[in-house]
Design an enzyme around this catalytic site. Structure first.
Site, PDB file in Angstrom:
ATOM      1  CD  GLU A 256      -9.639   5.144  -4.417  1.00  0.00           C
ATOM      2  OE1 GLU A 256      -8.472   5.568  -4.378  1.00  0.00           O
ATOM      3  OE2 GLU A 256     -10.315   4.905  -3.385  1.00  0.00           O
TER       4      GLU A 256
ATOM      5  CG  HIS B  12      -4.181   3.175  -3.144  1.00  0.00           C
ATOM      6  ND1 HIS B  12      -4.565   4.444  -3.572  1.00  0.00           N
ATOM      7  CD2 HIS B  12      -5.042   2.840  -2.142  1.00  0.00           C
ATOM      8  CE1 HIS B  12      -5.583   4.851  -2.845  1.00  0.00           C
ATOM      9  NE2 HIS B  12      -5.902   3.907  -1.979  1.00  0.00           N
TER      10      HIS B  12
ATOM     11  CG  HIS C 224     -11.972   0.794  -1.543  1.00  0.00           C
ATOM     12  ND1 HIS C 224     -11.440  -0.153  -0.685  1.00  0.00           N
ATOM     13  CD2 HIS C 224     -11.345   1.966  -1.241  1.00  0.00           C
ATOM     14  CE1 HIS C 224     -10.540   0.412   0.089  1.00  0.00           C
ATOM     15  NE2 HIS C 224     -10.473   1.698  -0.224  1.00  0.00           N
TER      16      HIS C 224
ATOM     17  CG  HIS D  45      -8.779  10.502  -0.910  1.00  0.00           C
ATOM     18  ND1 HIS D  45      -9.076   9.623  -1.928  1.00  0.00           N
ATOM     19  CD2 HIS D  45      -8.219   9.758   0.078  1.00  0.00           C
ATOM     20  CE1 HIS D  45      -8.726   8.402  -1.575  1.00  0.00           C
ATOM     21  NE2 HIS D  45      -8.202   8.456  -0.366  1.00  0.00           N
TER      22      HIS D  45
ATOM     23  CE1 TYR E 163      -3.862   2.387   1.002  1.00  0.00           C
ATOM     24  CE2 TYR E 163      -2.158   3.381   2.368  1.00  0.00           C
ATOM     25  CZ  TYR E 163      -3.410   3.440   1.779  1.00  0.00           C
ATOM     26  OH  TYR E 163      -4.198   4.551   1.950  1.00  0.00           O
TER      27      TYR E 163
END
Length: 411
Positions: free
Chosen positions: A251, A176, A248, A383, A111
């Site tokens: 995303e 990510h 998510h 963000h 991550y």
């Protein structure tokens, strides 16, 4: 009125980005960038986290590309901090967390390492010293330590010496990594990173999501078998929450459209699953996430029947909803999307944007009052600043390379 094509709204987005950069300038520490409290002051006990420092490098690289004086100096400080304080000179990679006396957390996680790639890509796109070299090293570490070609995914985390690999596998780290690989593909000119990003995306969207009624399982064992009950005794975890994570879905919807556009730009016809999956994820996130418990806002998580699980509202979920709406509108021109986009900015302005204290309140409870069940303070601006830029840019190249190519407001 369609705010996605409105010049006055664009000016407001630009002012909001400037406000966020001003707030973030208080994060500077000797070791990188600190974890900010609600007033924008670094929390000494937190030291400097790798993910926070890299997100700040990325954000200030965007500021530099926007022509904001002072941003380049912040990027350079962050790149030096990665080399001097975070970098493990013995084993390679970067420590998860450091303080004045050295590493606080010496683990190596996919991550956070994905954010090293993103930060380096953005620094390189901004032409900052050391950006290209950092990117080359970060990509080498990712390929040698985290990427598993047989899975088409990355593994989760190691100890400091890369000798013990965690049995857990997670979708968040892979998400990510997709973002990072997409940026790296454009900055390096090597489409192998786009191919890897697409492989991850296809497995998550066209397999995990599609086969679970679009509610993406987040947690898996070492053989990529889902763990649907993972963290049910601690459902509000900031990185590994129980159930399925609404934000998510937005995303992944947006990232799928970025990958789709990248292939189109290269003359490759996109596969049907990409638009189908992006649309399905967006639609379900709206249906099961927005205003489902009697108050405006997106719940954090749901169970695998779609029932709300953690009802706190995270600021980042709204930013990702805005980005996904803008991205999907670029592709479909669905007349319903501008209305959602306007509604969510209205919600952000009323409940999340902190006009007095700066930045965005990171968490609200189910009554839209400030909360700290999941997140304390206002750690970074990653963000929020992306939400001010994604509506002003094409779907490809990614944000920093697009700014470097002068594509702002030329959609």
């Amino acid at each position: 009125m369609n705010w996605l094509t409105n010049a006055a709204h664009t000016r407001w987005l630009e002012a909001e980005a400037d406000s966020l950069l001003a707030f973030a300038s208080g994060a500077l520490t000797d070791e990188g960038f600190g974890y900010l409290d609600g007033e924008g002051r670094p929390v000494p006990a937190e030291g400097s986290h790798l993910w926070v420092t890299c997100r700040m490098i990325h954000s200030f690289a965007l500021g530099a590309l926007l022509g904001r004086p002072g941003s380049a100096t912040m990027v350079d400080h962050g790149v030096r901090a990665l080399a001097e304080h975070f970098h493990d000179k013995e084993h390679g990679g970067w420590y998860a967390q450091v303080g004045p006396d050295g590493p606080i957390d010496s683990t190596k996680a996919a991550y956070a390492h994905a954010f090293v790639i993103l930060a380096a890509s953005s620094a390189a796109a901004a032409g900052r010293p050391g950006g290209k070299e950092l990117l080359a090293e970060a990509l080498t570490v990712s390929l040698e330590r985290f990427w598993r070609d047989e899975d088409g995914m990355v593994v989760e985390s190691y100890d400091a010496g890369f000798t013990r690999l965690e049995d857990y596998r997670g979708v968040n780290a892979n998400m990510h990594t997709v973002e990072a690989y997409l940026a790296a593909a454009d900055v390096t000119g090597d489409d192998a990173w786009l191919e890897r990003a697409t492989r991850i995306t296809k497995r998550v969207v066209d397999d995990f999501a599609r086969n679970n009624d679009w509610r993406i399982p987040e947690h898996f064992d070492a053989d990529w078998k889902p763990l649907p009950d993972y963290n049910m005794d601690h459902p509000a975890d900031p990185f590994r929450p129980a159930g399925a994570t609404i934000g998510h879905w937005f995303e992944w919807s947006r990232l799928t459209l970025h990958a789709r556009a990248a292939w189109q730009l290269r003359g490759v016809s996109p596969e049907d699953w990409m638009l189908d999956g992006a649309q399905a994820l967006f639609d379900l996130a709206v249906t099961e996430g927005w205003d489902v418990d009697g108050a405006d806002g997106f719940v954090y998580t749901v169970d695998f029947t779609g029932k709300p699980l953690v009802t706190e509202r995270m600021h980042w979920v709204v930013t990702e909803a805005l980005g996904a709406a803008a991205a999907l509108y670029r592709v479909t021109e669905d007349p319903n999307l501008p209305a959602w986009y306007q509604l969510w900015w209205e919600y952000a302005a009323v409940h999340l944007i902190d006009e007095e204290g700066g930045s965005w309140i990171h968490e609200l409870d189910s009554d839209n009052e400030p909360s700290a069940t999941v997140w304390n303070g206002k750690p970074d601006i990653y963000h929020a600043i992306q939400a001010t830029l994604i509506p002003r840019l094409p779907l490809t190249p990614p944000i920093a390379p697009a700014l470097a190519q002068g594509l702002l407001d030329k959609v």
